[in-house]
Design an enzyme around this catalytic site. Structure first.
Site, PDB file in Angstrom:
ATOM      1  N   GLY A  29       3.176 -63.131  51.961  1.00  0.00           N
ATOM      2  CA  GLY A  29       1.789 -63.463  52.310  1.00  0.00           C
ATOM      3  C   GLY A  29       1.017 -63.907  51.081  1.00  0.00           C
ATOM      4  O   GLY A  29       0.305 -64.887  51.109  1.00  0.00           O
TER       5      GLY A  29
ATOM      6  N   ALA B 156       0.290 -49.260  48.202  1.00  0.00           N
ATOM      7  CA  ALA B 156       1.279 -48.238  47.836  1.00  0.00           C
ATOM      8  C   ALA B 156       0.581 -46.923  47.487  1.00  0.00           C
ATOM      9  O   ALA B 156       0.952 -45.858  47.994  1.00  0.00           O
ATOM     10  CB  ALA B 156       2.127 -48.712  46.669  1.00  0.00           C
TER      11      ALA B 156
ATOM     12  N   ARG C  49       2.531 -43.952  37.416  1.00  0.00           N
ATOM     13  CA  ARG C  49       3.813 -43.499  37.957  1.00  0.00           C
ATOM     14  C   ARG C  49       4.357 -44.550  38.919  1.00  0.00           C
ATOM     15  O   ARG C  49       3.623 -45.078  39.758  1.00  0.00           O
ATOM     16  CB  ARG C  49       3.555 -42.204  38.709  1.00  0.00           C
ATOM     17  CG  ARG C  49       4.750 -41.661  39.458  1.00  0.00           C
ATOM     18  CD  ARG C  49       4.270 -40.488  40.318  1.00  0.00           C
ATOM     19  NE  ARG C  49       5.360 -39.784  40.942  1.00  0.00           N
ATOM     20  CZ  ARG C  49       5.197 -38.918  41.944  1.00  0.00           C
ATOM     21  NH1 ARG C  49       3.964 -38.668  42.385  1.00  0.00           N
ATOM     22  NH2 ARG C  49       6.217 -38.312  42.478  1.00  0.00           N
TER      23      ARG C  49
ATOM     24  N   ASN D 232       8.905 -46.180  43.120  1.00  0.00           N
ATOM     25  CA  ASN D 232      10.289 -46.628  43.221  1.00  0.00           C
ATOM     26  C   ASN D 232      10.507 -47.694  42.144  1.00  0.00           C
ATOM     27  O   ASN D 232      10.145 -48.853  42.316  1.00  0.00           O
ATOM     28  CB  ASN D 232      10.558 -47.203  44.621  1.00  0.00           C
ATOM     29  CG  ASN D 232      12.014 -47.603  44.795  1.00  0.00           C
ATOM     30  OD1 ASN D 232      12.660 -48.095  43.863  1.00  0.00           O
ATOM     31  ND2 ASN D 232      12.535 -47.405  45.986  1.00  0.00           N
ATOM     32  N   PRO D 233      11.059 -47.290  41.007  1.00  0.00           N
ATOM     33  CA  PRO D 233      11.160 -48.208  39.865  1.00  0.00           C
ATOM     34  C   PRO D 233      11.932 -49.490  40.178  1.00  0.00           C
ATOM     35  O   PRO D 233      11.625 -50.548  39.619  1.00  0.00           O
ATOM     36  CB  PRO D 233      11.918 -47.383  38.816  1.00  0.00           C
ATOM     37  CG  PRO D 233      11.757 -45.968  39.223  1.00  0.00           C
ATOM     38  CD  PRO D 233      11.581 -45.949  40.714  1.00  0.00           C
ATOM     39  N   LYS D 234      12.889 -49.402  41.087  1.00  0.00           N
ATOM     40  CA  LYS D 234      13.650 -50.613  41.422  1.00  0.00           C
ATOM     41  C   LYS D 234      12.761 -51.641  42.127  1.00  0.00           C
ATOM     42  O   LYS D 234      12.767 -52.828  41.801  1.00  0.00           O
ATOM     43  CB  LYS D 234      14.822 -50.212  42.337  1.00  0.00           C
ATOM     44  CG  LYS D 234      15.801 -51.315  42.611  1.00  0.00           C
ATOM     45  CD  LYS D 234      16.911 -50.792  43.529  1.00  0.00           C
ATOM     46  CE  LYS D 234      17.984 -51.822  43.723  1.00  0.00           C
ATOM     47  NZ  LYS D 234      18.725 -52.088  42.480  1.00  0.00           N
TER      48      LYS D 234
ATOM     49  N   LYS E 162      -0.495 -46.563  39.680  1.00  0.00           N
ATOM     50  CA  LYS E 162      -1.561 -47.567  39.576  1.00  0.00           C
ATOM     51  C   LYS E 162      -1.068 -48.861  40.240  1.00  0.00           C
ATOM     52  O   LYS E 162       0.020 -48.895  40.803  1.00  0.00           O
ATOM     53  CB  LYS E 162      -1.944 -47.777  38.103  1.00  0.00           C
ATOM     54  CG  LYS E 162      -2.481 -46.485  37.440  1.00  0.00           C
ATOM     55  CD  LYS E 162      -3.251 -46.754  36.146  1.00  0.00           C
ATOM     56  CE  LYS E 162      -2.332 -47.086  34.978  1.00  0.00           C
ATOM     57  NZ  LYS E 162      -3.093 -47.247  33.708  1.00  0.00           N
TER      58      LYS E 162
ATOM     59  N   GLY F  31       1.689 -54.646  42.495  1.00  0.00           N
ATOM     60  CA  GLY F  31       2.082 -55.917  43.100  1.00  0.00           C
ATOM     61  C   GLY F  31       1.608 -57.163  42.357  1.00  0.00           C
ATOM     62  O   GLY F  31       2.394 -58.070  42.105  1.00  0.00           O
ATOM     63  N   GLU F  32       0.330 -57.221  42.005  1.00  0.00           N
ATOM     64  CA  GLU F  32      -0.207 -58.451  41.423  1.00  0.00           C
ATOM     65  C   GLU F  32      -0.319 -58.378  39.909  1.00  0.00           C
ATOM     66  O   GLU F  32      -0.733 -59.348  39.271  1.00  0.00           O
ATOM     67  CB  GLU F  32      -1.601 -58.727  42.009  1.00  0.00           C
ATOM     68  CG  GLU F  32      -1.586 -58.911  43.500  1.00  0.00           C
ATOM     69  CD  GLU F  32      -2.992 -58.831  44.066  1.00  0.00           C
ATOM     70  OE1 GLU F  32      -3.555 -59.886  44.379  1.00  0.00           O
ATOM     71  OE2 GLU F  32      -3.535 -57.713  44.172  1.00  0.00           O
TER      72      GLU F  32
HETATM   73  N1  MCN Z   1       5.101 -49.667  43.699  1.00  0.00           N
HETATM   74  C1  MCN Z   1       5.664 -48.619  42.994  1.00  0.00           C
HETATM   75  N2  MCN Z   1       4.867 -47.749  42.315  1.00  0.00           N
HETATM   76  C2  MCN Z   1       3.521 -47.889  42.315  1.00  0.00           C
HETATM   77  C3  MCN Z   1       2.924 -48.939  43.034  1.00  0.00           C
HETATM   78  C4  MCN Z   1       3.748 -49.810  43.732  1.00  0.00           C
HETATM   79  O1  MCN Z   1       6.885 -48.476  42.983  1.00  0.00           O
HETATM   80  N3  MCN Z   1       2.776 -47.053  41.611  1.00  0.00           N
HETATM   81  C5  MCN Z   1       5.969 -50.664  44.375  1.00  0.00           C
HETATM   82  C6  MCN Z   1       6.285 -50.298  45.827  1.00  0.00           C
HETATM   83  O2  MCN Z   1       7.559 -50.792  46.160  1.00  0.00           O
HETATM   84  C7  MCN Z   1       5.211 -51.065  46.589  1.00  0.00           C
HETATM   85  C8  MCN Z   1       5.051 -52.322  45.759  1.00  0.00           C
HETATM   86  O3  MCN Z   1       5.303 -51.905  44.401  1.00  0.00           O
HETATM   87  O4  MCN Z   1       5.625 -51.356  47.900  1.00  0.00           O
HETATM   88  C9  MCN Z   1       3.674 -52.987  45.836  1.00  0.00           C
HETATM   89  O5  MCN Z   1       2.678 -52.007  45.783  1.00  0.00           O
HETATM   90  P1  MCN Z   1       1.126 -52.329  45.540  1.00  0.00           P
HETATM   91  O6  MCN Z   1       0.916 -52.724  44.141  1.00  0.00           O
HETATM   92  O7  MCN Z   1       0.347 -51.195  46.077  1.00  0.00           O
HETATM   93  O8  MCN Z   1       0.836 -53.630  46.420  1.00  0.00           O
HETATM   94  P2  MCN Z   1       0.613 -53.672  48.016  1.00  0.00           P
HETATM   95  O9  MCN Z   1       1.568 -52.815  48.696  1.00  0.00           O
HETATM   96  O10 MCN Z   1      -0.848 -53.519  48.316  1.00  0.00           O
HETATM   97  O11 MCN Z   1       1.067 -55.172  48.320  1.00  0.00           O
HETATM   98  C10 MCN Z   1       0.175 -56.234  48.173  1.00  0.00           C
HETATM   99  C11 MCN Z   1       0.419 -57.000  46.874  1.00  0.00           C
HETATM  100  C12 MCN Z   1      -0.418 -58.210  46.902  1.00  0.00           C
HETATM  101  S1  MCN Z   1      -2.093 -57.963  46.997  1.00  0.00           S
HETATM  102  C13 MCN Z   1       0.140 -59.472  46.899  1.00  0.00           C
HETATM  103  S2  MCN Z   1      -0.900 -60.818  46.858  1.00  0.00           S
HETATM  104  C14 MCN Z   1       1.572 -59.620  46.879  1.00  0.00           C
HETATM  105  C15 MCN Z   1       2.273 -58.448  46.335  1.00  0.00           C
HETATM  106  O12 MCN Z   1       1.823 -57.285  46.773  1.00  0.00           O
HETATM  107  N4  MCN Z   1       2.206 -60.351  47.820  1.00  0.00           N
HETATM  108  C16 MCN Z   1       3.580 -60.227  47.955  1.00  0.00           C
HETATM  109  N5  MCN Z   1       3.621 -58.551  46.238  1.00  0.00           N
HETATM  110  C17 MCN Z   1       4.308 -59.315  47.129  1.00  0.00           C
HETATM  111  N6  MCN Z   1       5.654 -59.219  47.236  1.00  0.00           N
HETATM  112  C18 MCN Z   1       6.296 -59.946  48.188  1.00  0.00           C
HETATM  113  N7  MCN Z   1       7.644 -59.817  48.301  1.00  0.00           N
HETATM  114  N8  MCN Z   1       5.636 -60.786  49.033  1.00  0.00           N
HETATM  115  C19 MCN Z   1       4.298 -60.948  48.937  1.00  0.00           C
HETATM  116  O13 MCN Z   1       3.660 -61.752  49.763  1.00  0.00           O
HETATM  117 MO1  MOS Z   2      -3.238 -60.042  47.313  1.00  0.00          MO
HETATM  118  S1  MOS Z   2      -3.918 -61.947  46.867  1.00  0.00           S
HETATM  119  O1  MOS Z   2      -4.797 -59.302  46.899  1.00  0.00           O
HETATM  120  O2  MOS Z   2      -3.271 -60.148  49.043  1.00  0.00           O
END
Ligand code: MCN
Ligand code: MOS
Length: 767
Positions: free
Chosen positions: A251, A522, A657, A660-662, A730, A733-734
């Site tokens: 997305g 997450a 923290r 899931n590091p992978k 923290k 994803g982005e």
């Molecule tokens: N995670 C983790 N430890 C944390 C935080 C996160 O291990 N402390 C890992 C988890 O596997 C979690 C992933 O990172 O599922 C992403 O977590 P998070 O940062 O909370 O992001 P969201 O789940 O809110 O996902 C949205 C974010 C956004 S805003 C965009 S834009 C984006 C992204 O994720 N779009 C993606 N990553 C993407 N990845 C894929 N494959 N496809 C998208 O469209």
């Molecule tokens: Mo991500 S651009 O905040 O969905």
């Protein structure tokens, strides 16, 4: 600090130490095998009987109006059920997007008569087959009264635009401080339009089962928010709308709201009383959703001779549409990254004839860091200082924008660790000083950051008689790993192996969840599942101790739950199933949310989950919460041809923290790959005559492929940050895309001596 400290701060998350359980392990993706085997059913693959096919018709002018649409040939074409345009469409109630923009007027029709951009939806054709719909759509005769369009903000007629008040910020005495600063730089940086381009384009299957019950299969980052759109459009209650979105083919920000094509398909389904399927084509995705607007930023930095920043002036502009406002928040990184005692930051949005832009991976932060991190590199050159040393000198002990202390900020550690792994100490600072044959080698670095956002979440946990556990929520997984980390969280609390936990997501009938945007999901949903699983465990223990038929009744108050068994800590345990059977149950189910306890009506609670208002529902914390990273990147530039290759990336991350590091590593690498594309390839090109998007396919809009991507080393230096979030993570994803493009631009400068301030960097910039 331990997890038990968190409930007071969050008012809602019960705490217990999770120690070395499944959460935090590098578990494989639970949904991975389904996807690899083709067994994951995406929205448009849902087996819905009797679907009709809908095809979109878009404006071919950039501004003006539709004078007439001759529908007769299309209506007479084989298989055609309906030709829809502004003349015969149902009218819907206007719905605000989640930023609060509401379309003008007191009703909403997704088909335009007044054209505000090239590619705007003007009609749709519904037929028995896709081919019939497509053929009939080509028979529509549209006559336009064309006006001159202003396709981009580089067009002189676009003007300066209007100031966004929320983006104006000033502290100290920036003008005086800049005037007096012994070392000064000023430069302007630009980024082009960029498009989200998930592999699965937008689309939906939509069905009114009765006039007042609507089912939609549509990929969405926000089941609750999107359901709210449909309910509002059609005047239905939230519960009358069901969105099913278990798998999403990416997305990147583009799938979080109801868009005009979704409304068009739903109107067709309602008018025809049949399920309607609509697949947005790849070229149409460039106008169905806006992507990142083009940006321009002028930065003035003033520093002392030892590198301390004295003044920062930031003047920014981004495009928006002529019908709505989207602000790409360009000052967001500039204001919090370093210790800046005097600052002025402001931003205009410039309306042009484009589809409304929208969130695109790391909105604001990404172009903000591009300009600022390049400017800091330019300042380092001006000062004759190493760019890492310059950043160290300006490391802030608190957030200068909010005045709050950091919840955690391990950026210095990032410099140490990534710099060491990269071999930064061996860098000769002089441009064009490092080479291998015809290849000029450049080493550049830059910093990335992302805020930690907060909103409430809700989850349901079911303990079954066979010892297995079901977790459910309307949260989504678009490839990120939500399924997996929520299973890990429940397994952690309940003392069962991850394989015993089933997670259901992506259905608006399940527990409420906030948008998977802003890299927040997450942290929010692990907190919700953690809280709910603890409550389920407590109920199980209470059942064991108090139910008249429980074999564990009247035990000392020391029942533990582990490995699917419950009992006194010294022997005598029975299986969860035995306890449930003895007490006459086949399962135990608990639902909890992380909203602070307060008197709220069900409607108000709903609003907290389906609008951004949810962010205001949680208490404002006394700390500033951000993730950080430092990228160290090597490029090789062919001296004769100017071709640029990224040959090495080493990045250290402080994202607290990792659950899931992978999976976090996959996120980090994905963002870096996108950053490489942003730096060197991605560019939305429009026709200056009429605003038509010329690069509306994956051949002309280039994204990084395997051949563009070198070995990437990612290192986590994060430590659990329980001041940032209940479980210590923290934003992930982005985070990693932020800072890649400036690190590459800085490396290109180091390789070639050429400072390129406009993305993407092309070989002609270097010749
Ligand atoms: N995670 C983790 N430890 C944390 C935080 C996160 O291990 N402390 C890992 C988890 O596997 C979690 C992933 O990172 O599922 C992403 O977590 P998070 O940062 O909370 O992001 P969201 O789940 O809110 O996902 C949205 C974010 C956004 S805003 C965009 S834009 C984006 C992204 O994720 N779009 C993606 N990553 C993407 N990845 C894929 N494959 N496809 C998208 O469209
Ligand atoms: Mo991500 S651009 O905040 O969905």
């Amino acid at each position: 600090m331990s997890l038990t400290d968190s409930p007071a701060k969050y008012g809602s998350v019960a705490g217990s130490e999770t120690a070395s359980g499944p959460l935090g392990r590098a578990a494989l993706r639970g949904d991975g095998s389904l996807k690899v085997r083709g067994a994951a059913t995406y929205a448009l693959e849902q087996p819905v009987e009797g679907v009709l096919h809908c095809v979109l018709v878009q404006s071919t002018i950039g501004a003006g109006r539709v004078a007439a649409i001759d529908r007769s040939a299309a209506e007479a074409a084989p298989g055609v059920r309906l030709v829809l345009d502004a003349g015969n469409s149902l009218t819907l109630a206007p719905m605000p997007d989640f930023f609060g923009n509401t379309p003008p007027g007191d009703s909403y029709v997704p088909f335009a008569r007044e054209i505000s951009f090239n590619g705007e939806l003007i009609a749709a054709v519904v037929a028995d087959t896709l081919e019939q719909a497509r053929a009939a759509a080509a028979l529509l005769e549209v006559t336009y009264e064309e006006a001159r369009s202003v396709p981009t903000f580089s067009d002189p007629r676009a003007g300066e635009g209007r100031a966004v008040d929320a983006m104006t910020k000033e502290w100290g005495e920036p003008d005086a401080a800049f005037a007096e600063a012994p070392v000064r730089i000023e430069a302007t940086y630009e980024t082009p339009r960029e498009y989200n381009l998930p592999i699965e384009p937008h689309g939906l299957i939509v069905h009114f089962e009765a006039d007042d019950r609507l089912t939609i299969y549509e990929p969405t980052q926000w089941v609750d928010g999107t359901a709210r759109n449909y309910a509002g459009w059609f005047g239905l209650s939230f519960d009358a709308v069901r969105i099913v979105s278990p798998f999403i083919g990416g997305g990147f920000g583009s799938k979080a709201q109801g868009l005009p094509h979704s409304a068009a398909a739903a109107i067709a389904a309602k008018m025809l009383g049949r399920p309607v399927k609509l697949a947005v084509t790849r070229p149409q995705t460039f106008t169905a959703y806006g992507g990142r607007p083009a940006t321009r930023q002028t930065l003035r930095l003033g520093a002392a001779a030892d590198g301390r920043l004295l003044a920062l002036d930031h003047d920014a502009a981004s495009e928006t549409s002529v019908t709505g406002t989207f602000t790409e928040t360009l000052g967001i990184v500039t204001k919090m990254m370093y210790a800046v005692p005097n600052l002025s930051s402001r931003q205009n949005v410039v309306p042009v004839n484009t589809v409304l832009p929208g969130p695109f991976r790391a909105p604001g932060k990404n172009p903000s860091a591009f300009a600022f991190e390049c400017a800091v590199d330019e300042l380092a050159v001006e000062l004759g200082m190493d760019p890492v040393d310059l950043r160290r000198v300006n490391e802030p002990d608190h957030d200068f924008e909010t005045g709050k202390p950091w919840s955690s900020r391990r950026l210095l550690k990032c410099y140490d660790v990534a710099g060491e792994a990269f071999g930064w100490a061996g860098r000769n600072p002089a441009p064009r000083s490092m080479r291998e044959g015809r290849q000029l080698i450049g080493w550049g670095m830059a910093v990335g950051t992302h805020p930690v956002y907060a909103a409430p979440g809700e989850a349901t946990v079911r303990l079954l008689a066979n010892g297995s556990v079901e977790v459910s929520s309307s949260a989504i997984d678009m490839g990120t790993g939500t399924y997996t980390i929520l299973a890990q969280t429940a397994a952690d609390v309940l003392g069962v192996p991850v394989e015993k936990v089933t997670v259901r997501l992506g259905d608006s009938r399940l527990g409420r969840a906030p948008v998977a945007g802003g890299s927040q999901l997450a942290n929010l949903m692990t907190a919700a599942v953690h809280k709910t699983a603890l409550a389920a465990r407590d109920e199980l223990v209470t059942l064991g101790l108090t139910d008249p038929n429980s074999p564990l009744r009247d035990q000392a108050n020391t029942l533990t739950v582990a490995d699917g068994r419950i009992g006194a800590s010294r022997g005598g345990a029975i299986s969860v199933g035995e306890l449930l059977a003895a007490t006459g149950r086949d399962h135990l189910e608990v639902t909890r949310d992380t909203l602070p306890e307060a008197d709220r009506t069900p409607e108000e609670r709903q609003r907290m989950f389906s609008t951004l208002a949810g962010r205001g529902a949680l208490p404002d914390l006394p700390v500033s919460r951000h993730s950080f990273c430092a990228h160290f990147i090597e490029v090789r530039v062919d001296e004769d041809f100017g071709t640029i290759r990224v040959s090495r990336v080493v990045t250290a991350f402080d994202a607290g923290r990792l659950y899931n590091p992978k999976l976090a590593e996959s996120q980090f690498k994905g963002g870096i790959v996108m950053g490489i594309g942003m730096a060197l390839l991605e560019e939305g090109v429009t026709d200056p005559r009429n605003g038509r998007i010329l690069s509306s396919n994956l051949a002309d809009y280039r994204i990084a492929t395997n051949a563009d991507v070198p070995e990437i080393t990612t290192i986590s230096v994060g430590e659990p940050d329980y001041d940032a979030t209940p479980l210590g993570g923290k934003a992930v994803g982005e985070l990693s895309i932020v800072g890649v493009a400036p690190a590459i631009a800085n490396a290109v400068y180091h390789a070639t001596g050429r400072r390129v301030r406009s993305l993407p960097i092309k070989l002609d910039d270097l010749l």
